[in-house]
Design a protein around this motif. Structure first.
Motif, mmCIF file in Angstrom:
data_model
loop_
_atom_site.group_PDB
_atom_site.id
_atom_site.type_symbol
_atom_site.label_atom_id
_atom_site.label_comp_id
_atom_site.label_asym_id
_atom_site.label_seq_id
_atom_site.Cartn_x
_atom_site.Cartn_y
_atom_site.Cartn_z
ATOM 1 N N THR A 1 0.845 -1.193 0.000
ATOM 2 C CA THR A 1 0.000 0.000 0.000
ATOM 3 C C THR A 1 0.883 1.246 0.000
ATOM 4 N N ALA B 1 -13.084 11.533 -8.774
ATOM 5 C CA ALA B 1 -12.694 11.044 -7.452
ATOM 6 C C ALA B 1 -13.543 11.758 -6.412
ATOM 7 N N TRP C 1 3.519 5.418 -11.391
ATOM 8 C CA TRP C 1 2.486 6.292 -10.846
ATOM 9 C C TRP C 1 2.921 7.755 -10.898
ATOM 10 N N GLN D 1 -4.658 2.750 -14.607
ATOM 11 C CA GLN D 1 -5.428 2.627 -13.370
ATOM 12 C C GLN D 1 -5.222 3.887 -12.541
ATOM 13 N N ARG E 1 -5.721 5.892 -8.705
ATOM 14 C CA ARG E 1 -5.918 5.656 -7.277
ATOM 15 C C ARG E 1 -6.051 7.005 -6.571
ATOM 16 N N ILE F 1 -6.238 8.958 -2.578
ATOM 17 C CA ILE F 1 -5.908 8.876 -1.162
ATOM 18 C C ILE F 1 -6.512 10.081 -0.470
ATOM 19 N N GLN G 1 -7.269 4.708 0.944
ATOM 20 C CA GLN G 1 -7.046 4.783 -0.487
ATOM 21 C C GLN G 1 -7.791 3.678 -1.219
ATOM 22 N N SER G 2 -8.070 3.931 -2.483
ATOM 23 C CA SER G 2 -8.728 2.939 -3.333
ATOM 24 C C SER G 2 -8.240 3.120 -4.761
ATOM 25 N N SER G 3 -8.465 2.107 -5.574
ATOM 26 C CA SER G 3 -8.027 2.135 -6.968
ATOM 27 C C SER G 3 -9.215 1.871 -7.884
ATOM 28 N N SER G 4 -9.115 2.368 -9.111
ATOM 29 C CA SER G 4 -10.153 2.160 -10.104
ATOM 30 C C SER G 4 -9.974 0.813 -10.803
#
Length: 412
Positions: free
Chosen positions: A261, A345, A367, A394, A396, A398, A404-407
Motif C-alpha cells: 500500500t 474522485a 504512478w 489505473q 488511485r 488517497i 485509499q482505493s483504486s479504479s
C-alpha cells in the motif's frame, strides 16, 4: 512542487503593530513556510501585535525562530498544534503566551522557548517528542506550565525535558502515543508504541543534529525498512518522514507498507535542508497491531531517511474515496501524441489529498500525480503517448486520513 512542498517554500505571515485584539486565526493550516527571507525568521511572526490562534495547525517550517515568534506581543493559543520546526514557538522581548489544549511535538530543538522578559501560562497542552526540551525558560519572566503532558507518566524527568525558569510542579499522566526515531542518532523516544527497528547504516555526513544525521542503504534493490509495534488496530495514525539528501545528483524515493500500500509515491528529495512530510496511514497498514514500511529509491546514490515520527490521531475517518477512469475506455485505440485521460474522485468527508494515474506496459505501473484535480472531483492527466503498444491504466485516490482505493484496470 505543489504535490510535495518542502519547508521554506514561502516566507510566512507577518503581523507588525496591528490593532491589538483585531487579529484572529481560526481553523488555519499554515505549513512549509519560514525561509531565510521571512520576517522574524519564523513561519508566523507577531511583532507588537496581540494575536489569537485557535483550532489551527502550524507545521513543517524552517527558521531560527521556528513556527511562531512573539515579539512584545500577547498570543492566546487554543487547541492548536505546533510541530515540525526547529522551535515550535519562541516568545521574545516582553512577549506573553497563554496556551490551552493542543499539542507541541516533533520539533528539532525545543517545543516552547521563552527569552528576555517573556512570560507564559500553559495548561492542558501535550508537549512531547521535542528533541532537546519540551520547554525552556532562558529569560527572567515567570512561566507557569502546570497540568500538561510531557510524553511520559513521570513528567519532565522521564519525558520531554523542562529547562530554566519554569514552574511545572504538576502534570498529566497520560497523552498521545507516539514513537520518534532519530535516524543516525541515538536519542529515540516513545510512549505507548515501540521504538522503530530501522535498517540501514547510520551516518552524520551532513551534520550530527536531529534531522541532520541519517540512516542509508546503498544497494539499489534493497529498501530501507522500519518496523513499529504496539499500534491499536482500531486507531488512527500519521507517519511523519523526514528527508534530505546532499549526495551528488538528485535522489528520488517512494514508500510503501509491507503489503505494498502506497504511503507516498516517487518524489525528489530536498537537498538544502531536511523537511518533514506527513502521511495518514490506511487502517490496513496496521490492522495486525504493527506497522512495517519500506523506503525505496528510483534514482540517486543512496536511500536515506533522517527521521521517523509515528503519532496517533483522533480522526475516525475509515472510508476510502471512490475513483474512476472515464476516458479512455476499455480497448480504445490511443493515437501517438498527447492524450487527455479523465476521471472522477470523491471522498465521504471531502478530504481528498492525492489522485494519481498509473500507466504500465505489462509490468508494475509508473504512478504520477494527475495534471488537474478540480474541486468537484473531476481530474485530468495529459498523457504523452510516444509509441504504439498495449498499455494498462489505473487511477488511485488517497484521502487525508490515509484511506485509499483504486479504479478498475483499463487496457488500451
Amino acid at each position: 512542487s505543489a504535490d510535495y512542498p518542502t519547508s521554506g517554500n514561502w516566507e510566512g505571515i507577518y503581523f507588525n503593530n496591528a490593532l491589538d485584539g483585531a487579529s484572529v486565526l481560526d481553523y488555519v493550516d499554515l505549513r512549509y513556510a519560514g525561509n531565510n527571507s521571512s520576517p522574524g525568521d519564523a513561519a508566523l511572526y507577531s511583532s507588537n501585535t496581540d494575536l489569537t490562534i485557535s483550532n489551527s495547525v502550524i507545521s513543517q517550517s524552517i527558521g531560527n525562530y521556528g513556527g511562531v515568534r512573539a515579539y512584545n506581543a500577547a498570543l492566546t493559543l487554543t487547541n492548536t498544534e505546533l510541530y515540525g520546526h526547529n522551535y515550535g514557538l519562541r516568545a521574545t522581548g516582553s512577549g506573553v503566551l497563554s496556551m490551552t489544549g493542543g499539542r507541541v511535538y516533533a520539533n528539532a530543538i525545543e517545543g516552547l522557548r521563552f527569552e528576555n522578559t517573556a512570560t507564559g501560562n500553559i495548561s492542558g497542552v501535550e508537549i512531547f517528542g521535542n528533541v532537546t526540551a519540551g520547554m525552556n525558560g532562558v529569560g527572567t519572566g515567570a512561566i507557569v506550565a502546570q497540568g500538561n503532558w510531557w510524553g511520559s507518566p513521570g513528567g519532565p524527568s522521564t519525558g520531554d525535558a523542562v529547562l530554566g525558569n519554569v514552574d511545572y510542579a504538576s502534570w498529566l499522566t497520560d497523552g498521545s502515543t507516539y514513537s520518534y526515531y532519530n535516524a543516525g542518532g541515538t536519542n529515540h523516544t516513545a510512549y505507548g508504541l515501540s521504538i522503530a527497528n530501522v535498517s540501514g547504516i547510520p551516518a552524520t555526513d551532513w551534520g550530527s543534529g536531529a534531522y541532520q544525521s541519517f540512516s542509508y542503504e546503498t544497494e539499489a534493490n534493497v529498501p530501507l525498512t522500519a518496523d513499529f509495534a504496539g499500534l491499536s488496530p482500531s486507531g488512527n495514525y500519521r507517519l511523519i518522514l523526514s528527508y534530505w539528501n546532499q549526495d551528488s545528483g538528485s535522489s528520488t524515493q517512494s514508500a510503501v507498507d509491507i503489503d505494498g500500500t502506497v504511503i507516498h509515491s516517487n518524489f525528489t528529495l530536498p537537498t538544502s535542508h531536511a523537511s518533514q512530510f506527513e502521511y495518514r496511514l490506511a487502517s490496513s497498514s496496521f490492522d495486525a497491531g504493527s506497522l512495517s514500511i519500506e523506503i525505496n529509491r528510483s534514482a540517486g546514490l543512496r536511500t536515506v531517511v533522517t527521521g521517523l515520527f509515528l503519532i496517533e490521531d483522533s480522526s475516525a475517518d475509515n472510508v476510502a474515496p471512490i475513483v474512476t477512469v472515464d476516458t479512455p475506455t476499455e480497448g480504445e485505440l490511443i493515437p501517438v501524441g498527447t492524450y487527455r485521460v479523465s476521471g472522477t474522485a470523491t471522498d465521504s468527508t471531502d478530504n481528498l489529498e492525492l489522485v494519481e494515474i498509473g500507466i504500465g506496459t505489462g509490468g508494475a505501473p509508473f504512478w504520477q500525480s494527475v495534471t488537474e484535480l478540480a474541486t468537484d472531483g473531476n481530474w485530468f492527466f495529459n498523457w504523452p503517448v510516444s509509441t504504439q503498444g498495449d498499455y494498462q491504466l489505473q487511477a488511485r485516490a488517497i484521502d487525508s486520513a490515509g484511506n485509499q482505493s483504486s479504479s478498475t484496470l483499463i487496457n488500451v
